[in-house]
Design a protein around this motif. Sequence first.
Motif, PDB file in Angstrom:
ATOM      1  N   PRO A  66       0.970  -1.303  -0.016  1.00 53.42           N
ATOM      2  CA  PRO A  66      -0.231  -0.012   0.235  1.00 53.42           C
ATOM      3  C   PRO A  66       1.370   0.786  -0.209  1.00 53.42           C
ATOM      4  O   PRO A  66       1.367   1.098   0.461  1.00 53.42           O
ATOM      5  CB  PRO A  66      -1.156  -0.290   0.993  1.00 53.42           C
ATOM      6  CG  PRO A  66       0.047  -1.076   2.164  1.00 53.42           C
ATOM      7  CD  PRO A  66       0.415  -2.120   0.939  1.00 53.42           C
ATOM      8  N   GLY A  67       0.215   2.212  -0.992  1.00 51.38           N
ATOM      9  CA  GLY A  67       1.586   3.371  -1.153  1.00 51.38           C
ATOM     10  C   GLY A  67       2.148   3.215  -1.868  1.00 51.38           C
ATOM     11  O   GLY A  67       3.299   4.203  -1.829  1.00 51.38           O
ATOM     12  N   GLU A 103      -1.749   2.551   8.150  1.00 51.93           N
ATOM     13  CA  GLU A 103      -2.568   2.166   7.376  1.00 51.93           C
ATOM     14  C   GLU A 103      -3.022   3.852   7.286  1.00 51.93           C
ATOM     15  O   GLU A 103      -3.073   4.679   6.149  1.00 51.93           O
ATOM     16  CB  GLU A 103      -4.026   1.070   7.301  1.00 51.93           C
ATOM     17  CG  GLU A 103      -3.422   0.013   7.287  1.00 51.93           C
ATOM     18  CD  GLU A 103      -3.445  -0.849   8.065  1.00 51.93           C
ATOM     19  OE1 GLU A 103      -3.299  -1.834   8.188  1.00 51.93           O
ATOM     20  OE2 GLU A 103      -2.622  -0.200   9.021  1.00 51.93           O
ATOM     21  N   GLU A 104      -3.335   4.588   8.549  1.00 50.69           N
ATOM     22  CA  GLU A 104      -3.380   5.964   8.364  1.00 50.69           C
ATOM     23  C   GLU A 104      -2.369   6.499   7.942  1.00 50.69           C
ATOM     24  O   GLU A 104      -2.173   7.590   7.510  1.00 50.69           O
ATOM     25  CB  GLU A 104      -3.402   6.319  10.068  1.00 50.69           C
ATOM     26  CG  GLU A 104      -4.220   7.696  10.084  1.00 50.69           C
ATOM     27  CD  GLU A 104      -4.538   7.876  11.351  1.00 50.69           C
ATOM     28  OE1 GLU A 104      -5.578   8.493  12.227  1.00 50.69           O
ATOM     29  OE2 GLU A 104      -4.308   7.000  12.599  1.00 50.69           O
ATOM     30  N   GLY A 109      -0.762  10.178   3.268  1.00 52.41           N
ATOM     31  CA  GLY A 109       0.331  10.603   2.869  1.00 52.41           C
ATOM     32  C   GLY A 109       2.022  10.681   3.242  1.00 52.41           C
ATOM     33  O   GLY A 109       2.622  11.226   2.686  1.00 52.41           O
ATOM     34  N   ALA A 110       1.908  10.140   4.264  1.00 46.81           N
ATOM     35  CA  ALA A 110       2.880  10.954   4.825  1.00 46.81           C
ATOM     36  C   ALA A 110       4.103   9.856   4.504  1.00 46.81           C
ATOM     37  O   ALA A 110       5.325  10.119   4.530  1.00 46.81           O
ATOM     38  CB  ALA A 110       2.757  10.304   6.360  1.00 46.81           C
ATOM     39  N   LEU A 111       4.106   8.437   3.690  1.00 50.05           N
ATOM     40  CA  LEU A 111       4.746   7.482   3.601  1.00 50.05           C
ATOM     41  C   LEU A 111       4.363   7.144   2.324  1.00 50.05           C
ATOM     42  O   LEU A 111       3.512   7.367   2.019  1.00 50.05           O
ATOM     43  CB  LEU A 111       5.089   6.750   5.181  1.00 50.05           C
ATOM     44  CG  LEU A 111       5.059   7.571   6.167  1.00 50.05           C
ATOM     45  CD1 LEU A 111       5.348   5.638   7.236  1.00 50.05           C
ATOM     46  CD2 LEU A 111       6.882   7.324   5.807  1.00 50.05           C
ATOM     47  N   ARG A 112       5.480   6.206   1.433  1.00 52.63           N
ATOM     48  CA  ARG A 112       5.194   5.725   0.775  1.00 52.63           C
ATOM     49  C   ARG A 112       6.127   4.540   0.498  1.00 52.63           C
ATOM     50  O   ARG A 112       7.123   4.371   1.063  1.00 52.63           O
ATOM     51  CB  ARG A 112       5.441   6.185  -0.484  1.00 52.63           C
ATOM     52  CG  ARG A 112       5.791   5.625  -2.400  1.00 52.63           C
ATOM     53  CD  ARG A 112       5.401   5.616  -3.664  1.00 52.63           C
ATOM     54  NE  ARG A 112       6.365   7.472  -3.672  1.00 52.63           N
ATOM     55  CZ  ARG A 112       8.011   6.986  -4.141  1.00 52.63           C
ATOM     56  NH1 ARG A 112       8.323   5.690  -3.815  1.00 52.63           N
ATOM     57  NH2 ARG A 112       8.848   7.343  -4.154  1.00 52.63           N
ATOM     58  N   ILE A 113       5.233   3.415   0.901  1.00 50.94           N
ATOM     59  CA  ILE A 113       6.234   1.838   0.533  1.00 50.94           C
ATOM     60  C   ILE A 113       6.967   1.407  -0.567  1.00 50.94           C
ATOM     61  O   ILE A 113       6.924   1.438  -1.608  1.00 50.94           O
ATOM     62  CB  ILE A 113       5.125   0.915   0.988  1.00 50.94           C
ATOM     63  CG1 ILE A 113       4.481   1.159   2.221  1.00 50.94           C
ATOM     64  CG2 ILE A 113       6.240  -0.916   1.318  1.00 50.94           C
ATOM     65  CD1 ILE A 113       5.196   0.870   4.098  1.00 50.94           C
ATOM     66  N   GLN A 169       5.741   6.748  16.783  1.00 53.66           N
ATOM     67  CA  GLN A 169       4.495   7.168  17.600  1.00 53.66           C
ATOM     68  C   GLN A 169       3.943   7.066  16.651  1.00 53.66           C
ATOM     69  O   GLN A 169       2.469   6.473  16.908  1.00 53.66           O
ATOM     70  CB  GLN A 169       4.742   8.241  19.023  1.00 53.66           C
ATOM     71  CG  GLN A 169       5.838   8.493  19.841  1.00 53.66           C
ATOM     72  CD  GLN A 169       5.746   7.321  20.563  1.00 53.66           C
ATOM     73  OE1 GLN A 169       3.920   6.994  21.481  1.00 53.66           O
ATOM     74  NE2 GLN A 169       6.590   6.563  21.204  1.00 53.66           N
ATOM     75  N   ALA A 170       3.692   6.889  15.541  1.00 58.71           N
ATOM     76  CA  ALA A 170       2.608   7.467  14.579  1.00 58.71           C
ATOM     77  C   ALA A 170       2.027   6.278  14.164  1.00 58.71           C
ATOM     78  O   ALA A 170       0.712   6.195  14.183  1.00 58.71           O
ATOM     79  CB  ALA A 170       2.751   8.576  13.893  1.00 58.71           C
TER      80      ALA A 170
END
Length: 203
Positions: A66-67, A103-104, A109-113, A169-170
């Motif tokens: 995902p991402g 998932e969140e 849009g904070a990360l791209r795997i 923490q996120a």
Amino acid sequence: MDADQLGLFELPDREPQEPKALPERPQRGRNRQVWALTATAEVAITDASALHAAARANEGFVITLPGADLGVEDVEPEAPDAVPGDDVFDALAWLIWPTDGLEEALDAGALRILSVESEATSESVDHGTATWRVTAKLTDVDELRRLAARACPDRAAEISASLAVAWEQAVDPYAPLRSIAGITWKPGRVVVEHLPARPSRHR
């Protein structure tokens, strides 16, 4: 006074001490940097049949990231995972989805795997260690910090100063184990690290 005894104002020779290494300053992280989260846990098998049944139920699933943007140059193709055999720890490794809990952050849009890995090694018939790793490119560091500060407001200063703290923490680092039946587990280490870009080779 014996010749071998120290005089009143004489001091014994001291061995030279190596200078203490200064602790590394936390890295705040920047968009487009590549970082990885690696987590480990001690695992006890409580129901091997449940693990095998779940692994067999997942045979034939295509694992997507995902991402992930498979068109980018920095994604290396991965060999397909082998379907687990009779070994219960192979079945456990098959059931660990390293992106669970992200998932969140991905939806925001904070990360791209970029890649995922998981393994489970046995130390006895029913005890072992599970390890999983997610490598991702930062796409919105501010959003990742916002998610982390919302989840843990009392650590806002650390979250602002350290990308490693913000990522940990996120998300829930141990989410990949929480939905797996037939095991109990104890948290181990979680390591979040920056992976510097490899220098390009000039021909």
